[in-house]
Design a protein around this motif. Sequence first.
Motif, short mmCIF file in Angstrom:
data_model
loop_
_atom_site.label_atom_id
_atom_site.label_comp_id
_atom_site.label_asym_id
_atom_site.label_seq_id
_atom_site.Cartn_x
_atom_site.Cartn_y
_atom_site.Cartn_z
N ASN A 121 42.22 85.09 66.58
CA ASN A 121 41.63 86.43 66.43
C ASN A 121 41.54 87.14 67.77
O ASN A 121 41.76 88.36 67.86
CB ASN A 121 40.25 86.33 65.78
N HIS A 122 41.20 86.40 68.82
CA HIS A 122 41.07 87.02 70.15
C HIS A 122 42.43 87.42 70.71
O HIS A 122 42.55 88.50 71.32
CB HIS A 122 40.36 86.06 71.11
N VAL A 123 43.44 86.57 70.54
CA VAL A 123 44.76 86.93 71.04
C VAL A 123 45.32 88.12 70.26
O VAL A 123 45.96 89.01 70.82
CB VAL A 123 45.73 85.72 70.95
N ASP A 124 45.03 88.14 68.96
CA ASP A 124 45.46 89.28 68.15
C ASP A 124 44.77 90.56 68.62
O ASP A 124 45.38 91.64 68.64
CB ASP A 124 45.12 89.01 66.68
N LYS A 125 43.52 90.43 69.04
CA LYS A 125 42.79 91.59 69.57
C LYS A 125 43.39 92.06 70.89
O LYS A 125 43.45 93.27 71.16
CB LYS A 125 41.31 91.27 69.74
N LEU A 126 43.83 91.11 71.74
CA LEU A 126 44.51 91.48 72.99
C LEU A 126 45.71 92.37 72.68
O LEU A 126 45.94 93.38 73.35
CB LEU A 126 44.98 90.23 73.73
#
Length: 202
Positions: free
Chosen positions: A138-143
Amino acid sequence: MDTWTVIILLHYFLLASSVRSAPVGSLSSLPPAFRETAVEAKTLGEKILKDIPAAHGATVNVFSLDSSSQTSNLQMMAASMGIPSSPVLKALSEHFTLDMCVSRMLAGVQMYQNLLEVLSSRVKGLEDLKVDLRDLLNHVDKLKEVAQLGSDVSDQNPVSDLASHLQDNYSIQVAVHVTLTQLRSFCHDLNRTFRVLTTYRP
């Protein structure tokens, strides 16, 4: 279309293009939310590295996590069982852009999440790592979203038929051992990249 509209559209086009091809020196042009997300992602990567030894100890008893014996045989077995290699992460440059980097991070985390999903149906002790990988994804997707990055061919995960090769306890343990060993190496690469992404100041 009037002149000001053309100028504004050109401005946004150039901004988006510069972000997609941003080498390390251009990270300062990214919004603060990008760095904040990278910091949080790095924390998750560090947590996964800390959790891997416990997960390995709970699921594997025929190999130690740091065992170097039979490395080549294990790698051959991993390949025969359909366990893909990690996507390669490199230093940011004009040849390895931020777009490519984040896409490969996304593909790698998704790949290991899928592998652990298969393995956790055969052994217990991988649940915490699955949750951590979901959060990291989820965090990498947010990046990718914050930086307005496009799609890259690296987003496509190789199809694994691992489940069909888990015929006995030994093959399961080999698969878990190789997957966790590769995941640990990939997380070290991830954290080195996150460290670069968190060094800029807006």
